[in-house]
Scaffold this active site. Structure first.
Site, PDB file in Angstrom:
ATOM      1  N   THR A  97      15.410  51.786  34.288  1.00 18.86           N
ATOM      2  CA  THR A  97      14.185  51.198  33.821  1.00 18.86           C
ATOM      3  C   THR A  97      14.877  49.996  32.731  1.00 18.86           C
ATOM      4  O   THR A  97      13.999  49.285  32.247  1.00 18.86           O
ATOM      5  CB  THR A  97      13.346  52.034  33.238  1.00 18.86           C
ATOM      6  OG1 THR A  97      13.987  53.021  32.584  1.00 18.86           O
ATOM      7  CG2 THR A  97      12.569  52.721  34.471  1.00 18.86           C
ATOM      8  N   HIS A 108      49.501  25.545  41.568  1.00 21.45           N
ATOM      9  CA  HIS A 108      49.635  24.389  40.610  1.00 21.45           C
ATOM     10  C   HIS A 108      49.006  23.260  41.171  1.00 21.45           C
ATOM     11  O   HIS A 108      48.998  22.787  42.324  1.00 21.45           O
ATOM     12  CB  HIS A 108      50.908  24.230  40.555  1.00 21.45           C
ATOM     13  CG  HIS A 108      51.310  22.984  39.551  1.00 21.45           C
ATOM     14  ND1 HIS A 108      51.259  23.197  38.113  1.00 21.45           N
ATOM     15  CD2 HIS A 108      51.685  21.698  39.620  1.00 21.45           C
ATOM     16  CE1 HIS A 108      51.523  22.012  37.529  1.00 21.45           C
ATOM     17  NE2 HIS A 108      51.753  21.158  38.480  1.00 21.45           N
TER      18      HIS A 108
END
Ligand SMILES: Cc1cc2nc3c(=O)[nH]c(=O)nc-3n(C[C@H](O)[C@H](O)[C@H](O)COP(=O)(O)OP(=O)(O)OC[C@H]3O[C@@H](n4cnc5c(N)ncnc54)[C@H](O)[C@@H]3O)c2cc1C
Length: 475
Positions: free
Chosen positions: A153, A454
């Site tokens: 809840t 890279h």
């Protein structure tokens, strides 16, 4: 006539809807009940996260970041735009559309996984033979009986004592995510994750933002070196953050809000703003659950008491997410939800709290996993540290964002990674590599020897791992 289910989940936030789906995947007959409604009264499953938390805040952060880039940085790329303007209602409408896509997505997932969804407020009625009776008060009233109950809840924003949220001038996260026009002056109480994210949104849109924080340390849960770097960046952006303040009065009787406080030096100060966002933490939500009817144990802070496996004091009743102990994070709720569903199905679900990542989605972003330097010192752990600045990363230069660094902390003897801390561009994405590495008990050497594409920001992760052994290649 009551409807029978193997599992009833109360709440359809990230804890509840994931528990329901996983239990259904494991062959259980599952009901999920959620009370959240759209303005039109239709169901809006997804909880705080989808409706007034993670998702809408990231939508506004994205829009405001685009705006700031267009205003301040497009010129560097040779792009001229003329005057850049922001249509705040349109930005909010885009955010609302994204929220709706997520609400609809969850309803679709319930159908796909054969979870029966009920829209309404669920409450315990009594323990019955083979489980618990749950009442759903919605458009029509339903009575369900479940053998196993999962309570998810969630939580509500905490208000300042005596200063209730009116969502017009004094805002919780809910009101903060639907301000209709950029205010001239905005005050924020609490320099935590939510405060910094909300402050960033409105600062980027031209609002003068002042953040008042009670603690005298900035982001105390974050590695000190990383927090210092983040603070430097926020200061440079003009986000005013005052630490060590004590609020004495909040006056909402005028057109705006007047905040009286003493600063870190003990001097009396007044801040006058158009709106005030209060983000001083959240309280567990058990409103309307009628936990007393079955004797479900709730602690003095209002949290449902659970053990390490999310079992409550009642047989067959479990609780997960913000309503129980631990960090109030959507992914923590989801992990607990999966583990509980698997335990219900007789499996051995597990949540590793040591590798839960944390992220602040500001610019620069802040992300971390594991222990920080101050914790290792306190615990007397011998460690090695390695850092690599984004300033030395080619992709960061190409992006035009070289703020921050990646920092590795590894065991001095075994080289096992103990913590990874980041501040900089897109570190919310980079942190996952560190989480995976720590789950597999990797050493910094392991990361240092893995090929990273890279040019990429992730090369900074590899370089920081190399730095642990003082052998960075690009710095
Ligand atoms: C502004 C903001 C930004 C955030 N950003 C992030 C973030 O970037 N990353 C992150 O990990 N976390 C973030 N969080 C935290 C995250 O939203 C919560 O940790 C997460 O939503 C908790 O999930 P939950 O399922 O436990 O509860 P909730 O998401 O709160 O869901 C609980 C649901 O239960 C329903 N409910 C309650 N009682 C009943 C009842 N009796 N009957 C029926 N339904 C009921 C509620 O209506 C609600 O839909 C953010 C929070 C805020 C406020």
């Amino acid at each position: 006539m009551s409807k029978q289910f193997d599992v009833i989940v109360i709440g359809a936030g990230p804890g509840g809807y994931i528990a329901a789906i996983r239990a259904a995947q494991l062959g259980k007959n599952v009901a999920c009940i959620d009370a959240w409604s759209t303005a039109a009264g239709t169901p809006a499953p997804g909880g705080t996260c989808t409706n007034v938390g993670c998702i809408p805040s990231k939508a506004l952060l994205q829009s405001s970041e685009h705006f700031e880039h267009a205003k301040l940085h497009f010129g560097e790329h040779g792009i001229s735009t003329g005057e850049v303007a922001i249509d705040v209602p349109k930005m909010i409408a885009r955010k609302d559309a994204i929220v709706k896509q997520n609400n609809d997505g969850i309803l679709y997932l319930f159908k796909k996984n054969k979870v029966t969804f009920f829209h309404g407020l669920a409450s315990f009625v009594k323990a019955v033979e083979g489980g618990y009776e749950i009442k759903v008060a919605g458009k029509s009233e339903e009575t369900l009986v479940g053998n196993q109950i999962v309570v998810a809840t969630g939580s509500n924003a905490r208000a300042l004592p005596g200063v209730p949220f009116d969502e017009e001038k004094v805002l919780s996260n809910d009101g903060a995510l639907r301000i209709g026009a950029a205010p001239k002056k905005l005050g924020l109480i609490g320099a935590g994750v939510i405060g910094l994210e909300m402050g960033s949104v409105w600062r980027r849109l031209g609002t003068e933002v002042t953040v008042l924080e009670g603690m005298d340390k900035f982001l105390p849960a974050v590695d000190e070196q990383i927090a210092k770097e983040a603070k430097k960046a926020f200061d440079k952006q003009g986000l005013k953050i005052e630490l060590g303040v004590k609020i004495s009065n909040v006056d909402t009787s005028g057109a705006g809000v007047k905040v009286e406080y003493t600063n870190a030096k003990g001097e009396a100060q007044t801040l006058e703003v158009d709106k005030l966002i209060v983000s001083i933490g959240r309280t567990a939500n058990t409103n309307g659950l009628n936990a007393e009817a079955v004797g479900l144990k709730v602690d003095e802070r209002g949290m449902i008491v659970v053990d390490d496996e999310c079992k409550t004091n009642l047989p067959g009743v479990w609780a997960v997410g913000d309503v129980v102990r631990g960090p109030m994070l959507a992914h923590k709720a989801e992990e607990e939800a999966v583990a509980v569903a698997e335990r219900i199905a007789g499996q051995h679900g597990h949540v590793n709290f040591a590798t839960l990542p944390s992220v602040i989605y500001t610019s620069p972003e802040v992300a971390w996993v594991g222990r920080n330097e101050q914790q290792l010192k306190e615990q007397g752990v011998k460690y090695k540290a390695g850092t690599f600045p984004f300033l030395a990363n080619g992709r960061a230069r190409a992006l035009g964002d070289t703020t921050g660094m990646v920092k590795f902390l590894a065991d001095a003897e075994t080289d096992e990674i103990l913590g990874v801390h980041m501040v900089g561009p897109m570190v919310s994405e980079l942190i996952s590599e560190a989480v995976v590495a720590m789950e597999f008990k990797a050493s910094s050497e392991d990361i240092a020897r893995i090929c990273h594409a890279h040019p990429s920001l992730s090369e900074s992760t590899k370089e920081a791992a190399l730095a642990v052994d003082k052998r960075t290649l690009n710095f």
